[in-house]
Design an enzyme around this catalytic site. Structure first.
Site, PDB file in Angstrom:
ATOM      1  N   ASP A  67       0.810  -1.223   0.000  1.00 17.17           N
ATOM      2  CA  ASP A  67       0.000   0.000   0.000  1.00 17.17           C
ATOM      3  C   ASP A  67       0.844   1.274   0.000  1.00 17.17           C
ATOM      4  O   ASP A  67       2.065   1.230   0.181  1.00 17.17           O
ATOM      5  CB  ASP A  67      -0.974  -0.004   1.202  1.00 17.17           C
ATOM      6  CG  ASP A  67      -0.337  -0.538   2.490  1.00 17.17           C
ATOM      7  OD1 ASP A  67       0.899  -0.574   2.571  1.00 17.17           O
ATOM      8  OD2 ASP A  67      -1.084  -0.907   3.408  1.00 17.17           O
ATOM      9  N   ASN A 136      -7.538  -3.712  14.423  1.00 18.19           N
ATOM     10  CA  ASN A 136      -8.930  -4.057  14.106  1.00 18.19           C
ATOM     11  C   ASN A 136      -9.001  -5.206  13.093  1.00 18.19           C
ATOM     12  O   ASN A 136     -10.047  -5.464  12.521  1.00 18.19           O
ATOM     13  CB  ASN A 136      -9.654  -2.815  13.555  1.00 18.19           C
ATOM     14  CG  ASN A 136      -8.982  -2.273  12.304  1.00 18.19           C
ATOM     15  OD1 ASN A 136      -8.013  -2.851  11.813  1.00 18.19           O
ATOM     16  ND2 ASN A 136      -9.490  -1.176  11.785  1.00 18.19           N
ATOM     17  N   HIS A 138      -7.192  -5.382  10.283  1.00 17.50           N
ATOM     18  CA  HIS A 138      -6.936  -5.030   8.881  1.00 17.50           C
ATOM     19  C   HIS A 138      -5.633  -5.649   8.375  1.00 17.50           C
ATOM     20  O   HIS A 138      -4.707  -5.909   9.136  1.00 17.50           O
ATOM     21  CB  HIS A 138      -6.985  -3.508   8.646  1.00 17.50           C
ATOM     22  CG  HIS A 138      -5.838  -2.729   9.184  1.00 17.50           C
ATOM     23  ND1 HIS A 138      -6.003  -1.516   9.819  1.00 17.50           N
ATOM     24  CD2 HIS A 138      -4.506  -2.942   9.192  1.00 17.50           C
ATOM     25  CE1 HIS A 138      -4.827  -1.038  10.175  1.00 17.50           C
ATOM     26  NE2 HIS A 138      -3.905  -1.879   9.812  1.00 17.50           N
ATOM     27  N   GLU A 143      -9.802  -2.386   5.646  1.00 13.32           N
ATOM     28  CA  GLU A 143     -10.384  -2.192   6.974  1.00 13.32           C
ATOM     29  C   GLU A 143     -11.650  -3.045   7.119  1.00 13.32           C
ATOM     30  O   GLU A 143     -12.224  -3.486   6.121  1.00 13.32           O
ATOM     31  CB  GLU A 143     -10.757  -0.702   7.151  1.00 13.32           C
ATOM     32  CG  GLU A 143      -9.593   0.268   7.016  1.00 13.32           C
ATOM     33  CD  GLU A 143      -8.590   0.181   8.157  1.00 13.32           C
ATOM     34  OE1 GLU A 143      -8.881  -0.457   9.189  1.00 13.32           O
ATOM     35  OE2 GLU A 143      -7.487   0.738   8.005  1.00 13.32           O
TER      36      GLU A 143
END
Ligand code: F6R
Length: 243
Positions: A67, A136, A138, A143
């Site tokens: 990313d 979380n 990800h 996400e």
């Protein structure tokens, strides 16, 4: 799924670097999928140390990163390219022309995402994809969501991420609001996946990802469906796994 238990962060990093080294030795022109963040830093340092000892040669190795922030140039010290260059690429003999990070400066998301997918498939796919795990669940910038995002796409960063990143920029206006990321399908197409997890703060999400239901609410849970995943986690991260 293979799970390797590491004593601590250092041990996790050494084990991960061993797995990556084996890949590079067995297939010198392999395609490594790389990640940024704090988790792989020790692994990169270990690879650099072994390279400096003459044990590793990256001259034919190719890389694709997961990313990049949209809107940040390569030389911005918060860009993921800058991170990769300073924490790995400049210390080893990888040919920079063989390294790939999404181009954060391409304003046309559709164009950049399809270009990046073509880069990956043009290289013959990823041989070994390194992943960190978000608190979380990800992976990359995928996400928790209603559905698994497939290929490389542009994501809107959450308010909390923008807020958390604020400290690295002169003003809130300079904080990137979007990012390009490989999608879940892009990640799942990698031939082998290496997930690194360290620290007690990741224990609950690691348990959910590995032992809970496969759901886009915990994006990393999809890894349960991949046929060649290696998880290297330290004792603290494994502390909530069922006995
Ligand atoms: C990094 C990335 C992220 C991180 C994750 C964990 O390229 O895509 O998914 O792997 O946020 O970050 P750390 O390792 O800093 O805990």
């Amino acid at each position: 799924m293979k799970l390797y238990r590491a004593k601590d962060y250092k041990d996790m990093s050494r084990k991960a670097a061993n797995i990556i080294s084996a890949q590079v030795i067995m297939k010198p022109d392999c395609v490594l999928g790389l990640a940024t963040g704090s988790t792989p830093l020790g692994t990169y340092q270990q690879l650099i140390d072994w390279y400096n000892k003459g044990d590793l040669d990256f001259s034919e190795t190719k890389s694709v990163n997961l990313d990049e922030y949209k809107g940040l140039p390569k030389d911005n010290d918060q860009s993921y390219y800058y991170f990769m260059y300073n924490n790995l690429f400049k210390h080893i003999n990888i040919n920079l022309d063989n390294t790939n990070v999404p181009n954060g400066m391409e304003p046309d998301s559709e164009k950049e995402c399809s270009r990046y997918e073509q880069v990956i498939s043009g290289l013959g796919g990823v041989d070994l994809q390194l992943l960190g795990l978000g608190h979380n669940g990800h992976i990359g910038f995928n996400e928790p969501a209603q559905a698994f995002e497939k290929t490389t796409h542009c994501v809107d960063l959450t308010e909390s991420t923008i807020e958390a990143n604020k400290r690295f920029f002169a003003s809130i206006d300079d904080v990137p609001k979007q990012a390009y990321t490989m999608g879940i399908q892009t990640i799942m197409k990698a031939k082998k996946i290496l997930l690194l997890v360290s620290g007690e703060d990741k224990a609950a999400i690691l348990r959910d990802a590995l032992c809970g239901p496969v759901t886009p609410q915990v994006p990393a849970s999809i890894l349960q469906l991949h046929n060649d995943v290696i998880v290297v986690a330290d004792e603290a991260a494994l502390s909530k796994m069922p006995k």
